[in-house]
Design an enzyme around this catalytic site. Structure first.
Site, short mmCIF file in Angstrom:
data_model
loop_
_atom_site.label_atom_id
_atom_site.label_comp_id
_atom_site.label_asym_id
_atom_site.label_seq_id
_atom_site.Cartn_x
_atom_site.Cartn_y
_atom_site.Cartn_z
CG ASN A 1 56.06 -2.51 -56.32
OD1 ASN A 1 55.75 -3.48 -56.99
ND2 ASN A 1 56.32 -1.33 -56.85
CG ASN B 1 55.03 -8.58 -45.47
OD1 ASN B 1 55.53 -9.67 -45.75
ND2 ASN B 1 55.63 -7.68 -44.72
CG ASP C 1 45.34 5.48 -47.85
OD1 ASP C 1 46.52 5.15 -47.61
OD2 ASP C 1 44.86 6.56 -47.48
N GLY D 1 54.48 -0.17 -38.01
CA GLY D 1 53.64 1.00 -37.77
C GLY D 1 53.16 1.11 -36.33
#
Length: 201
Positions: free
Chosen positions: A9, A12, A73, A155
């Site tokens: 969801n 970006n 991932d 991050g």
């Protein structure tokens, strides 16, 4: 032609994937757009393991098999730390998604270390149907800085330095970062494999 359902969801991420896959004339939708609200626990030992688990879990949940499911991932792998933070990238300092704490722990763990090579890795799994699964891995190489630089991205971006551009991911314009990112690399590979699959049909 089937629709690609993205196992995310993150807007970006959704927009970036839509931009790349639109060249194949595929419809791309997010979980939100089809009214699915589910979190798949990422407890596998590899990026690919997590991507595959998410993609298959969602594929098996959906009755309507017009959807192909794409999951990814990704994270940071640092050579001198034996590949850490790795699959624990989002929760390296303990709390999930606390980028500031994760970056501080990474800097602390690398204190005094000269070898600062690292790479961002993105594993993607696309479940076309139960007999056809496309798996790819994208990477971008760089090094870990000594302090955070830049205000863009998220991050580990403020610590991830790319020598070719002489700046961190967080100092880059979004379009430049997206054009060289690990996700872009993986998506380009998915696109090529999917193109071959479509042409064979």
């Amino acid at each position: 032609m089937k629709t690609v359902l993205l196992a995310t969801n993150n807007e970006n991420k959704v927009n970036e994937i839509k931009d790349i896959l639109c060249e194949l004339n595929l419809k791309v939708v997010s979980l939100k757009e089809v009214g699915i609200n589910v979190e798949v626990e990422e407890d596998e030992l590899t990026f690919m393991g997590n991507a595959l688990k998410k993609a298959l879990t969602l594929y098996n949940m959906i009755d309507d098999k017009k959807y192909m499911v794409l999951a990814d991932d990704s994270g940071l792998s640092v050579d001198v730390l034996g590949g850490a933070p790795g699959v624990f990238s989002a929760r390296y300092a303990g709390e999930h998604g606390n980028s500031k704490a994760n970056n501080e722990k990474l800097l602390e763990d690398m204190k005094g270390l000269k070898n600062r090579k690292g790479k961002f890795i993105c594993a993607m799994a696309l479940v076309i149907d139960k007999d056809n699964i496309i798996k790819v891995q994208g990477e971008v190489e760089g090094s870990i800085g000594y302090e955070e630089k830049g205000d863009n991205g998220f991050g580990y971006d403020p610590l991830f330095f790319v020598s070719k551009y002489n700046m961190t991911f967080a100092e880059m314009d979004k379009d430049i970062k997206n054009s060289i990112s690990h996700r872009r690399d993986a998506l380009n590979k998915i696109k090529e494999k999917l193109k071959s699959y479509i042409e064979d049909k």
